[in-house]
Write a protein that holds these residues in place. Sequence first.
Motif, mmCIF file in Angstrom:
data_model
loop_
_atom_site.group_PDB
_atom_site.id
_atom_site.type_symbol
_atom_site.label_atom_id
_atom_site.label_comp_id
_atom_site.label_asym_id
_atom_site.label_seq_id
_atom_site.Cartn_x
_atom_site.Cartn_y
_atom_site.Cartn_z
ATOM 1 N N THR A 1 0.796 -1.688 -0.085
ATOM 2 C CA THR A 1 -0.227 0.180 -0.073
ATOM 3 C C THR A 1 0.847 1.169 -0.002
ATOM 4 O O THR A 1 1.872 1.150 0.345
ATOM 5 C CB THR A 1 -0.806 0.055 1.191
ATOM 6 N N LYS A 2 0.664 2.175 -0.247
ATOM 7 C CA LYS A 2 0.994 4.087 -0.326
ATOM 8 C C LYS A 2 0.382 4.268 0.136
ATOM 9 O O LYS A 2 -0.532 4.411 -0.458
ATOM 10 C CB LYS A 2 0.685 4.190 -2.015
ATOM 11 N N ASN A 3 0.925 4.812 1.437
ATOM 12 C CA ASN A 3 0.468 6.426 2.446
ATOM 13 C C ASN A 3 0.932 6.950 2.352
ATOM 14 O O ASN A 3 2.031 6.861 2.574
ATOM 15 C CB ASN A 3 0.440 4.982 3.825
ATOM 16 N N ILE A 4 0.552 8.098 2.284
ATOM 17 C CA ILE A 4 1.405 10.066 2.037
ATOM 18 C C ILE A 4 0.352 10.343 3.100
ATOM 19 O O ILE A 4 -0.494 11.141 3.660
ATOM 20 C CB ILE A 4 0.794 10.255 0.498
ATOM 21 N N THR B 1 -12.663 7.013 -6.467
ATOM 22 C CA THR B 1 -11.303 6.214 -7.377
ATOM 23 C C THR B 1 -11.407 4.562 -6.706
ATOM 24 O O THR B 1 -11.446 4.510 -5.283
ATOM 25 C CB THR B 1 -10.385 6.260 -7.254
ATOM 26 N N GLU B 2 -11.516 3.532 -6.821
ATOM 27 C CA GLU B 2 -11.962 1.838 -7.021
ATOM 28 C C GLU B 2 -10.323 1.724 -5.815
ATOM 29 O O GLU B 2 -10.896 1.014 -5.353
ATOM 30 C CB GLU B 2 -11.972 1.495 -8.368
ATOM 31 N N GLU B 3 -9.671 2.520 -5.990
ATOM 32 C CA GLU B 3 -8.487 1.476 -5.134
ATOM 33 C C GLU B 3 -8.140 2.550 -4.512
ATOM 34 O O GLU B 3 -6.921 1.882 -3.828
ATOM 35 C CB GLU B 3 -6.529 1.234 -6.417
ATOM 36 N N ASN B 4 -8.362 3.863 -3.971
ATOM 37 C CA ASN B 4 -8.246 4.377 -3.379
ATOM 38 C C ASN B 4 -8.566 3.509 -1.808
ATOM 39 O O ASN B 4 -9.883 3.397 -1.688
ATOM 40 C CB ASN B 4 -9.242 5.876 -2.800
ATOM 41 N N LEU B 5 -8.092 4.404 -0.719
ATOM 42 C CA LEU B 5 -8.248 2.835 0.309
ATOM 43 C C LEU B 5 -8.931 4.363 1.729
ATOM 44 O O LEU B 5 -9.284 4.114 2.649
ATOM 45 C CB LEU B 5 -6.944 2.518 1.312
ATOM 46 N N GLY B 6 -8.684 5.923 1.153
ATOM 47 C CA GLY B 6 -8.584 5.967 2.243
ATOM 48 C C GLY B 6 -7.785 7.917 1.971
ATOM 49 O O GLY B 6 -6.992 8.168 1.639
ATOM 50 N N TYR B 7 -8.803 8.609 2.177
ATOM 51 C CA TYR B 7 -8.110 10.098 1.882
ATOM 52 C C TYR B 7 -9.082 11.326 2.564
ATOM 53 O O TYR B 7 -10.328 11.844 2.890
ATOM 54 C CB TYR B 7 -8.564 10.619 -0.006
ATOM 55 N N ASN B 8 -8.333 11.705 3.984
ATOM 56 C CA ASN B 8 -9.112 12.380 4.824
ATOM 57 C C ASN B 8 -7.348 13.881 4.852
ATOM 58 O O ASN B 8 -6.300 13.978 4.779
ATOM 59 C CB ASN B 8 -8.793 11.809 6.390
ATOM 60 N N ILE B 9 -8.377 14.872 5.928
ATOM 61 C CA ILE B 9 -7.859 16.053 5.893
ATOM 62 C C ILE B 9 -7.657 16.380 6.280
ATOM 63 O O ILE B 9 -9.251 16.279 7.248
ATOM 64 C CB ILE B 9 -8.470 17.147 4.671
ATOM 65 N N TYR B 10 -7.781 17.318 7.947
ATOM 66 C CA TYR B 10 -7.227 17.454 8.944
ATOM 67 C C TYR B 10 -6.713 18.981 9.291
ATOM 68 O O TYR B 10 -5.436 19.253 8.385
ATOM 69 C CB TYR B 10 -6.970 16.936 10.072
ATOM 70 N N GLN B 11 -7.752 20.001 10.250
ATOM 71 C CA GLN B 11 -6.985 21.156 10.780
ATOM 72 C C GLN B 11 -6.170 21.114 12.216
ATOM 73 O O GLN B 11 -7.362 20.537 12.996
ATOM 74 C CB GLN B 11 -8.113 22.016 10.657
ATOM 75 N N ARG C 1 -4.342 6.734 1.528
ATOM 76 C CA ARG C 1 -4.251 5.915 1.672
ATOM 77 C C ARG C 1 -4.508 5.024 -0.077
ATOM 78 O O ARG C 1 -5.766 4.811 -0.389
ATOM 79 C CB ARG C 1 -4.342 5.102 2.435
ATOM 80 N N TRP C 2 -3.515 4.425 -0.526
ATOM 81 C CA TRP C 2 -3.794 3.826 -2.208
ATOM 82 C C TRP C 2 -3.343 2.246 -2.118
ATOM 83 O O TRP C 2 -2.636 1.757 -1.022
ATOM 84 C CB TRP C 2 -3.056 4.253 -2.822
ATOM 85 N N ARG C 3 -4.397 2.024 -2.677
ATOM 86 C CA ARG C 3 -3.691 0.312 -2.230
ATOM 87 C C ARG C 3 -2.461 -0.287 -3.439
ATOM 88 O O ARG C 3 -1.464 -1.326 -2.770
ATOM 89 C CB ARG C 3 -4.720 -0.602 -3.970
ATOM 90 N N ASN C 4 -1.682 0.718 -3.974
ATOM 91 C CA ASN C 4 -0.571 0.287 -4.280
ATOM 92 C C ASN C 4 0.064 1.671 -5.259
ATOM 93 O O ASN C 4 -0.426 2.171 -5.350
ATOM 94 C CB ASN C 4 -0.291 -1.218 -5.122
ATOM 95 N N PRO C 5 1.736 1.441 -5.471
ATOM 96 C CA PRO C 5 1.571 2.794 -5.997
ATOM 97 C C PRO C 5 1.447 2.416 -7.401
ATOM 98 O O PRO C 5 1.824 3.916 -7.946
ATOM 99 C CB PRO C 5 3.746 2.500 -5.868
ATOM 100 N N GLU C 6 0.966 2.250 -8.194
ATOM 101 C CA GLU C 6 1.046 2.432 -9.311
ATOM 102 C C GLU C 6 -1.109 2.863 -9.777
ATOM 103 O O GLU C 6 -0.780 4.113 -10.041
ATOM 104 C CB GLU C 6 0.693 0.603 -10.642
ATOM 105 N N VAL C 7 -0.826 2.714 -8.630
ATOM 106 C CA VAL C 7 -2.462 3.341 -8.290
ATOM 107 C C VAL C 7 -2.132 5.043 -8.060
ATOM 108 O O VAL C 7 -3.189 5.939 -8.690
ATOM 109 C CB VAL C 7 -3.799 3.052 -7.592
ATOM 110 N N TYR C 8 -1.697 5.062 -7.357
ATOM 111 C CA TYR C 8 -1.134 6.592 -6.896
ATOM 112 C C TYR C 8 -0.385 7.693 -7.814
ATOM 113 O O TYR C 8 -0.828 8.552 -8.377
ATOM 114 C CB TYR C 8 -0.490 6.839 -5.352
ATOM 115 N N GLN C 9 0.007 6.522 -8.439
ATOM 116 C CA GLN C 9 0.587 7.848 -9.909
ATOM 117 C C GLN C 9 -0.141 8.396 -11.053
ATOM 118 O O GLN C 9 -0.155 8.757 -11.788
ATOM 119 C CB GLN C 9 1.785 5.859 -10.415
#
Length: 235
Positions: free
Chosen positions: A138-141, A169-179, A192-200
């Motif tokens: 998984t790709k986590n940023i 996006t089907e392969e997105n595992l999570g995308y949150n923003i906080y203040q 959070r993305w399932r793999n680096p290719e999906v993130y690219q």
Amino acid sequence: MKKPLIKTLVCIGLLIGSHHFINAQEQESFQKLVKLPVREAAYDSYLALMRINIEQSRKEDGNISFTLFGKDGDYTVYLLERFKNKAAWEEHKKSVYARSTDAISPAATMHLSEETILKEIPEIPAADTEIVIPEENTKNIITWFTVQPTATTAFIEAMSKAIPKARETEENLGYNIYQNAEDPNKFIVIERWRNPEVYQNYLQSEYSKKLNQDVEGLLTKEAKLKREVLKNISE
């Protein structure tokens, strides 16, 4: 006769205001991101203890999520705790497993841990993230943003347009923003993305490119975009 009546009305108003404030606190979720630069010699034992803490914490009624991020060749980890409200988090801190982790943390991290209290943004409430097994690919940023004081509304608007599309996006595992709870000009985005290719592929999307363009002019001149690419090491 009027003065006692006025005092009574003022007291009632204060009580009502206090009730609404307390009720708002009870309903507001509680998030904390902790940076833990662990000593190499203590890393394995600390990670084992932390994983027990994570496993047990996830069973609590008041817990939303409990995730530990790290990367190969580096002994710094990031712990993201999410609870339904601050009272649930305070109750969690009383547990044996939480107290055991807290007790060893100062020595394991050389007293260099950093905590950031986060709050959800009403326009873009946090969504549940998907847990996949195994997590190795998984790709986590985690990205830190410092926005100009006059540009926070524009920044939130730009994010509110892009984040729902990323979540679809089907392969997105999570995308949150906080203040940042202490500095409204600072934000943290966790993807959070399932793999680096999906993130690219996501980076090449039109809405992602548009987001980068919109955000660039809203950041402070002194701010250097900080980004960490990590893996989920919770299990």
